[in-house]
Design an enzyme around this catalytic site. Structure first.
Site, short mmCIF file in Angstrom:
data_model
loop_
_atom_site.label_atom_id
_atom_site.label_comp_id
_atom_site.label_asym_id
_atom_site.label_seq_id
_atom_site.Cartn_x
_atom_site.Cartn_y
_atom_site.Cartn_z
N GLU A 267 0.87 -1.20 0.11
CA GLU A 267 0.02 0.16 0.10
C GLU A 267 0.90 1.18 0.00
O GLU A 267 1.81 1.45 1.06
CB GLU A 267 -0.89 -0.05 1.27
CG GLU A 267 -1.93 -1.27 1.41
CD GLU A 267 -3.05 -1.24 0.34
OE1 GLU A 267 -2.98 -0.09 -0.40
OE2 GLU A 267 -3.66 -2.10 0.06
N CYS A 301 -2.15 8.90 2.99
CA CYS A 301 -1.83 8.58 1.74
C CYS A 301 -2.91 9.02 0.63
O CYS A 301 -2.77 9.17 -0.46
CB CYS A 301 -1.73 7.03 1.75
SG CYS A 301 -2.92 6.23 2.18
P1 NAD Z 1 8.74 4.69 4.18
O1 NAD Z 1 8.38 3.83 2.89
O2 NAD Z 1 9.77 5.71 4.64
O3 NAD Z 1 8.52 3.39 5.64
C1 NAD Z 1 7.63 2.84 5.84
C2 NAD Z 1 8.02 1.78 6.88
O4 NAD Z 1 8.97 1.08 6.02
C3 NAD Z 1 8.53 2.27 7.96
O5 NAD Z 1 8.47 1.31 9.11
C4 NAD Z 1 10.14 2.06 7.47
O6 NAD Z 1 10.84 1.76 8.63
C5 NAD Z 1 10.04 0.91 6.99
N1 NAD Z 1 11.09 0.66 5.89
C6 NAD Z 1 12.07 1.43 5.34
N2 NAD Z 1 12.78 0.83 4.51
C7 NAD Z 1 12.69 -0.24 4.52
C8 NAD Z 1 13.29 -1.77 4.35
N3 NAD Z 1 14.44 -1.70 3.35
N4 NAD Z 1 12.99 -2.92 4.44
C9 NAD Z 1 11.94 -2.96 5.32
N5 NAD Z 1 11.20 -1.74 6.04
C10 NAD Z 1 11.70 -0.77 5.79
O7 NAD Z 1 7.32 5.43 4.42
P2 NAD Z 1 6.91 6.66 5.51
O8 NAD Z 1 7.46 7.90 5.10
O9 NAD Z 1 6.83 6.07 6.98
O10 NAD Z 1 5.37 6.72 4.96
C11 NAD Z 1 4.85 7.53 4.45
C12 NAD Z 1 4.56 7.14 2.99
O11 NAD Z 1 3.24 5.99 3.19
C13 NAD Z 1 3.71 8.12 1.98
O12 NAD Z 1 4.41 7.84 0.59
C14 NAD Z 1 2.30 7.57 2.12
O13 NAD Z 1 1.47 8.05 0.88
C15 NAD Z 1 2.38 6.02 2.19
N6 NAD Z 1 1.30 5.44 2.90
C16 NAD Z 1 0.36 4.78 2.00
C17 NAD Z 1 -0.74 4.21 2.49
C18 NAD Z 1 -1.73 3.42 1.68
O14 NAD Z 1 -2.43 2.65 2.32
N7 NAD Z 1 -1.57 3.34 0.45
C19 NAD Z 1 -1.12 4.61 3.81
C20 NAD Z 1 -0.30 5.18 4.71
C21 NAD Z 1 1.02 5.99 4.10
#
Ligand code: NAD
Length: 532
Positions: A267, A301
């Site tokens: 997502e 998001c």
């Molecule tokens: P992010 O991708 O930086 O991090 C998300 C999670 O992934 C965090 O827990 C982070 O520590 C982890 N992560 C980062 N690198 C990783 C790796 N290599 N392996 C495993 N885990 C890893 O995103 P963010 O900045 O925390 O969140 C904001 C983003 O999330 C925005 O782009 C937003 O649109 C999206 N989002 C999408 C939805 C949806 O349902 N589509 C919902 C909420 C947020």
């Protein structure tokens, strides 16, 4: 509890004691194996004050956490669906009873407004309620007819995958972590959850409540750490990964899942458009747009970052929207009470990223109709509700997700152009269409390339309908959550075929030409009679 730090004293609500924070952080699987990591300093966003230290898991801790969840999962999977669901009935009640503490913990790590934190805290209760009602029907084995009626039978079984890795972001840390773990657990899996470090406290509290509700010990584990540090080991050791976060990280997660040949649900981000048609009722559109753009301080998001307004209503829309954004901005504040309608951004780093998108647009010629400034007088990461016009494709905000309280308004006179503009993005998460003519709005909705399209609403109507799958298309995701498929994705579908009479063996002695005639005749008959 009052903690004094270099950045200032915290202003935590009295419910949030040091005892509670210590109890929650002790739940992280960390320090059991491998090299000990430096703990992460958790910050109260409103003040920058330090709230406590979050233990960090090593890859060896992650392996241990998955092993513990796997050991507990065997018995959990043997429980009837009714017995598993009973845990969630108790949890549902605990969530509602503890809603204020949950909201406190969400606000500490996110800095969002109180009402938004309360709405977020309600989401897992809604998801649990949906699956409490539907899990038994969805998970029960389905008898299918065999390839040949009477002599064969075929059953579709849904078995839990084993251990599901749930990786959650910081923007709705409680809702996403808990709402995605709920169907995974109800389907009979163990879960290893990796929240974002900044917002881990609320998710740990949600897990504590699950154990209070009767979840078997060890079944749900929490590991904490930098994504690239713990993520690869978590994915290598798990049987499925449910990831929510940015499109860039989603790509990495998809690659890791592919290498490990496990399923994944991704997502991801969006650049969501809203279309205001010429007959839209602006009395509804203005508050709808304010919430869709600035709700959760623009860190949702599904929130709207592009608004296309028909020429006929453009001037009035812009005048009223700017006034409403300024009214909203005037309520901004750092408070655990309900007065501020808009809160802080999650961190100074994120605020600087949002500000850089606005600055880039301003320097390249965009007009800032309102906002466009940080509010250090309110807290370190506050930023004004901001409305831009004149944004052109070379500006970062035109195509990239800003993920803050910033939106661009565009004028259109031809609906086909507006649809084309709305679809001119690599993302496809959410869209919104406003019109008094519902049938017309739905026809426009059919042409929008997004996994969710809301008519006369920003995003709440689709996100809150837990019975229908919700996910992103294009670069906004793979798979979906909610609905029957949101439960079934956490299972392997196993086909049990039963041959009641061995016809193949009986035919072994038959000459080949006769066998072929019989086979062709049978196929024709079954087609004619509509049997298979
Ligand atoms: P992010 O991708 O930086 O991090 C998300 C999670 O992934 C965090 O827990 C982070 O520590 C982890 N992560 C980062 N690198 C990783 C790796 N290599 N392996 C495993 N885990 C890893 O995103 P963010 O900045 O925390 O969140 C904001 C983003 O999330 C925005 O782009 C937003 O649109 C999206 N989002 C999408 C939805 C949806 O349902 N589509 C919902 C909420 C947020």
């Amino acid at each position: 509890m009052e903690t004094t730090t270099q950045s200032g004293a915290t202003t935590l609500p009295p419910r949030i004691t040091k005892t509670l924070i210590d109890r929650l952080t002790a739940m992280v699987t960390a320090g059991t194996a491998g090299e000990k990591r430096e703990p992460f300093e958790m910050i109260e966003v409103y003040t920058g004050g330090v709230v406590g230290e979050l233990p960090q898991s090593s890859p060896e801790d992650v392996v241990a956490a998955v092993a513990q969840a796997r050991a507990a999962q065997r018995e959990w999977a043997s429980w009837s669906v009714d017995r598993r669901v009973a845990v969630f009935q108790r949890w549902h009640e605990l969530l509602l009873t503890e809603i204020e503490t949950i909201a406190d913990l969400i606000q500490i790590g996110c800095g969002k407004a109180r009402r938004m934190a309360i709405e977020e805290a309600c989401d897992p209760a809604m998801v649990a309620s949906h699956y409490i009602k539907t899990a038994k029907r969805v998970l029960k084995p389905v008898q299918r007819g065999g390839y040949m009626p009477v002599i064969s039978a075929s059953t579709e079984q849904h078995r839990p995958k084993g251990v599901v890795a749930v990786i959650a972001p910081w923007n709705f840390p409680f809702a996403i972590a808990m709402s995605d773990s709920t169907p995974a657990l109800i389907a009979g899996n163990g879960v290893v959850l990796k929240p974002d470090n900044k917002t881990a406290l609320c998710t740990l509290f949600g897990v504590e409540l699950l154990y209070q509700a009767g979840l078997p010990r060890g079944l749900m584990q929490v590991v904490c750490g930098g994504g690239p540090d713990v993520g690869p080991t978590l994915i290598e050791s798990s049987d499925y990964v449910m990831f929510t976060g940015s499109t860039a990280t989603g790509r990495t997660i998809g690659e890791l899942a592919g290498r490990n040949l496990i399923g994944c649900s991704l997502e991801l981000g969006g650049k969501n458009p809203m279309l205001v048609l010429d007959d839209a009722n602006l009395d509804d559109v203005i508050p709808g747009a304010v919430f869709a753009v600035f709700g959760n301080t623009g860190q949702a998001c599904m929130h709207i970052e592009r608004i296309y307004v028909h020429d006929k209503v453009y001037d009035e829309f812009v005048r009223r929207f700017v006034a409403a954004a300024e009214e909203l901005g005037a309520t901004a504040g750092a408070s655990y009470g309900t007065d501020p309608e808009i809160g802080s951004l999650v961190s100074v780093d994120h605020m600087e990223k949002v500000a850089s998108h606005v600055e880039d647009a301003r320097v390249k010629g965009a007009t800032v109709l309102t906002g466009g400034k940080a509010r250090p007088d309110l807290g370190p990461a506050f930023y004004e509700p901001t409305i831009l016009t004149g944004v052109t494709p070379e500006m970062t905000h035109a195509t990239m997700e800003t993920f803050g309280p910033v939106v661009t308004v565009y004028r259109f006179s031809d609906e086909n152009d507006a649809v084309e503009q709305a679809n001119a993005t690599t993302y496809g998460l959410n869209a919104s269409v406003w019109s008094r003519d519902l049938a017309h709005a739905k026809r426009i909705a059919d042409r929008i390339e997004a996994g969710n399209v809301n008519v006369n609403d920003g995003f709440v109507v689709s996100y809150s309908s837990k019975m229908t799958p919700s996910g992103g298309i294009k670069q906004s995701g793979v798979g979906s959550r909610h609905g029957d498929s949101g439960l079934l994705k956490y299972t392997d579908t196993v086909h049990i075929g039963v041959q009641k009479r061995q016809v193949m063996a009986a035919r072994a002695a038959m000459p080949w030409a006769k066998q072929l005639r019989t086979t062709l005749l049978t196929l024709r008959m079954m087609r004619k009679l509509g049997i298979r």
